[in-house]
Design a protein around this motif. Structure first.
Motif, PDB file in Angstrom:
ATOM      1  N   TYR A  32       0.870  -1.160   0.000  1.00 52.66           N
ATOM      2  CA  TYR A  32       0.000   0.000   0.000  1.00 52.66           C
ATOM      3  C   TYR A  32       0.916   1.222   0.000  1.00 52.66           C
ATOM      4  CZ  TYR A  32      -3.601  -3.303   1.505  1.00 52.66           C
ATOM      5  OH  TYR A  32      -4.456  -4.357   1.594  1.00 52.66           O
ATOM      6  N   PHE A  34       1.217   5.628   0.229  1.00 56.21           N
ATOM      7  CA  PHE A  34       0.564   6.812   0.769  1.00 56.21           C
ATOM      8  C   PHE A  34       1.391   8.058   0.460  1.00 56.21           C
ATOM      9  CE2 PHE A  34      -2.302   4.489   3.666  1.00 56.21           C
ATOM     10  CZ  PHE A  34      -1.659   3.268   3.731  1.00 56.21           C
ATOM     11  N   LYS A  49      -4.079   7.631  -0.938  1.00 62.18           N
ATOM     12  CA  LYS A  49      -3.473   6.324  -0.712  1.00 62.18           C
ATOM     13  C   LYS A  49      -3.833   5.370  -1.839  1.00 62.18           C
ATOM     14  CE  LYS A  49      -7.064   4.302   2.276  1.00 62.18           C
ATOM     15  NZ  LYS A  49      -7.320   3.669   3.605  1.00 62.18           N
ATOM     16  N   THR A  51      -4.370   1.389  -2.625  1.00 67.38           N
ATOM     17  CA  THR A  51      -4.577   0.106  -1.937  1.00 67.38           C
ATOM     18  C   THR A  51      -4.974  -0.978  -2.923  1.00 67.38           C
ATOM     19  OG1 THR A  51      -6.853   0.744  -1.455  1.00 67.38           O
ATOM     20  CG2 THR A  51      -5.211   1.185   0.248  1.00 67.38           C
ATOM     21  N   LEU A  94       3.533   0.681   2.910  1.00 61.64           N
ATOM     22  CA  LEU A  94       3.043  -0.237   3.931  1.00 61.64           C
ATOM     23  C   LEU A  94       2.880  -1.599   3.270  1.00 61.64           C
ATOM     24  CD1 LEU A  94       1.791  -0.289   6.854  1.00 61.64           C
ATOM     25  CD2 LEU A  94      -0.395   0.009   5.740  1.00 61.64           C
ATOM     26  N   PRO A  95       3.534  -2.627   3.783  1.00 58.52           N
ATOM     27  CA  PRO A  95       3.360  -3.941   3.163  1.00 58.52           C
ATOM     28  C   PRO A  95       1.938  -4.435   3.350  1.00 58.52           C
ATOM     29  CG  PRO A  95       4.539  -4.146   5.231  1.00 58.52           C
ATOM     30  CD  PRO A  95       4.382  -2.688   4.978  1.00 58.52           C
ATOM     31  N   SER A  96       1.385  -5.092   2.354  1.00 54.22           N
ATOM     32  CA  SER A  96       0.001  -5.541   2.416  1.00 54.22           C
ATOM     33  C   SER A  96      -0.088  -6.883   3.135  1.00 54.22           C
ATOM     34  CB  SER A  96      -0.601  -5.653   1.021  1.00 54.22           C
ATOM     35  OG  SER A  96       0.201  -6.475   0.213  1.00 54.22           O
ATOM     36  N   LEU A  97       0.367  -6.847   4.377  1.00 57.94           N
ATOM     37  CA  LEU A  97       0.295  -8.038   5.212  1.00 57.94           C
ATOM     38  C   LEU A  97      -0.676  -7.789   6.347  1.00 57.94           C
ATOM     39  CD1 LEU A  97       4.116  -8.772   5.466  1.00 57.94           C
ATOM     40  CD2 LEU A  97       2.429  -9.991   4.071  1.00 57.94           C
ATOM     41  N   GLN A  98      -1.426  -8.781   6.694  1.00 56.76           N
ATOM     42  CA  GLN A  98      -2.388  -8.617   7.755  1.00 56.76           C
ATOM     43  C   GLN A  98      -1.709  -8.196   9.050  1.00 56.76           C
ATOM     44  OE1 GLN A  98      -5.599  -8.754   7.398  1.00 56.76           O
ATOM     45  NE2 GLN A  98      -6.073  -8.371   9.524  1.00 56.76           N
ATOM     46  N   GLY A  99      -2.225  -7.143   9.639  1.00 54.82           N
ATOM     47  CA  GLY A  99      -1.721  -6.691  10.922  1.00 54.82           C
ATOM     48  C   GLY A  99      -0.444  -5.890  10.849  1.00 54.82           C
ATOM     49  N   ALA A 100       0.148  -5.776   9.686  1.00 59.83           N
ATOM     50  CA  ALA A 100       1.410  -5.027   9.594  1.00 59.83           C
ATOM     51  C   ALA A 100       1.093  -3.586   9.247  1.00 59.83           C
ATOM     52  CB  ALA A 100       2.313  -5.658   8.551  1.00 59.83           C
ATOM     53  N   GLN A 101       1.014  -2.742  10.241  1.00 60.01           N
ATOM     54  CA  GLN A 101       0.668  -1.346  10.008  1.00 60.01           C
ATOM     55  C   GLN A 101       1.863  -0.434  10.209  1.00 60.01           C
ATOM     56  OE1 GLN A 101      -1.939  -1.037   8.208  1.00 60.01           O
ATOM     57  NE2 GLN A 101      -3.309   0.137   9.493  1.00 60.01           N
ATOM     58  N   LYS A 102       3.048  -0.885   9.877  1.00 67.46           N
ATOM     59  CA  LYS A 102       4.232  -0.061  10.040  1.00 67.46           C
ATOM     60  C   LYS A 102       4.515   0.661   8.733  1.00 67.46           C
ATOM     61  CE  LYS A 102       9.206  -0.338  10.474  1.00 67.46           C
ATOM     62  NZ  LYS A 102      10.345  -1.237  10.614  1.00 67.46           N
ATOM     63  N   LEU A 103       4.351   1.953   8.762  1.00 67.25           N
ATOM     64  CA  LEU A 103       4.681   2.775   7.603  1.00 67.25           C
ATOM     65  C   LEU A 103       6.183   2.990   7.526  1.00 67.25           C
ATOM     66  CD1 LEU A 103       1.979   5.564   7.732  1.00 67.25           C
ATOM     67  CD2 LEU A 103       2.347   3.976   5.842  1.00 67.25           C
ATOM     68  N   PHE A 105       8.683   5.542   5.745  1.00 62.25           N
ATOM     69  CA  PHE A 105       8.618   6.844   5.104  1.00 62.25           C
ATOM     70  C   PHE A 105       9.852   7.153   4.274  1.00 62.25           C
ATOM     71  CE2 PHE A 105       4.944   9.045   6.841  1.00 62.25           C
ATOM     72  CZ  PHE A 105       4.609   8.258   7.928  1.00 62.25           C
TER      73      PHE A 105
END
Lengths: 115, 113
Positions: A32, A34, A49, A51, A94-103, A105
């Protein structure tokens, strides 16, 4: 590991001219992407963004960005710059992995608008 | 109104004096995190939390602690601040599922002298 490179730490354009802010990313999985904007002495505001839907993404304030997988790019554009667009702009992945919300920058690009 | 609220917004402190930067969100988000912003480096993640009592290190955790006792709050603790922790700090929150919009607070300017 994901990384983001923004080409040009400072970009200066004339009012009414095209704005082009460059962003290239590396990601081992479909990402993803942004763009955030930071006005002086303010926090980060989401511009747009990507997605994995349409590759051309429209955001706020007349900005848009196009996802180009072959070029691993997500450049931000605006047809006609306004003085109010002066700010710092950050591209993030942001990698499109479940639960991985680490941006992750990029370094940021400071946009200056000349009258 | 959806908000991530940080306090204090501005702080000058001395080396070694413990301080806490609070962060609160009103969106019932599971995921919260802290970033620091330094010139030429963009934003780097310090710590994150997937939910209450679940925290983990980001890219630059040294010198920081966090806790997540309540879903809405995620304080950042500097036990013994040093000048290299002078920075602009952002708290962020989002729904847990990847790709959801991440909301940022307005930032906390911290100067350690």
């Amino acid at each position: 590991a994901q990384s983001v490179t923004q080409l040009g730490s400072h970009v200066s354009v004339s009012e009414g001219a095209l704005v082009l802010l460059r962003c290239n990313y590396s990601s081992s999985v479909p990402p993803y992407l942004f763009w955030y904007v930071q006005y002086p002495n303010q926090g980060l505001q989401l511009l747009l963004k990507y997605t994995s839907a349409a590759t051309l993404v429209k955001g706020i304030n007349g900005f848009e960005a196009e996802f180009k997988k072959s070029e691993t790019s997500f450049h931000l554009t605006k047809p006609s710059a306004h003085m109010s667009d002066a700010a710092e702009y950050f591209c993030a992945v942001l990698p499109s992995l479940q639960g991985a919300q680490k941006l992750v920058f990029g370094q940021g690009t400071r946009l200056t608008i000349n009258p | 109104e959806a908000q991530v609220t940080q306090n204090p917004r501005y702080l000058i402190t001395v080396t070694g004096k413990k301080l806490t930067v609070t962060c609160s969100q009103n969106m019932n988000h599971e995921y919260m995190s802290w970033y620091r912003q330094d010139p030429g480096l963009g934003l780097r993640q310090i710590y994150y939390s997937m939910n209450v009592e679940v925290t983990d290190k980001g890219d630059v955790p040294e010198g920081y602690k966090v806790s997540r006792k309540e879903k809405r709050n995620f304080p950042l603790i500097l036990e013994s601040p040093s000048p290299n922790q002078t920075s602009l700090y952002f708290c962020a929150s989002s729904r847990a599922a990847s790709g959801n919009t991440i909301y940022f607070g307005e930032g906390s300017w911290l100067t350690v002298v």
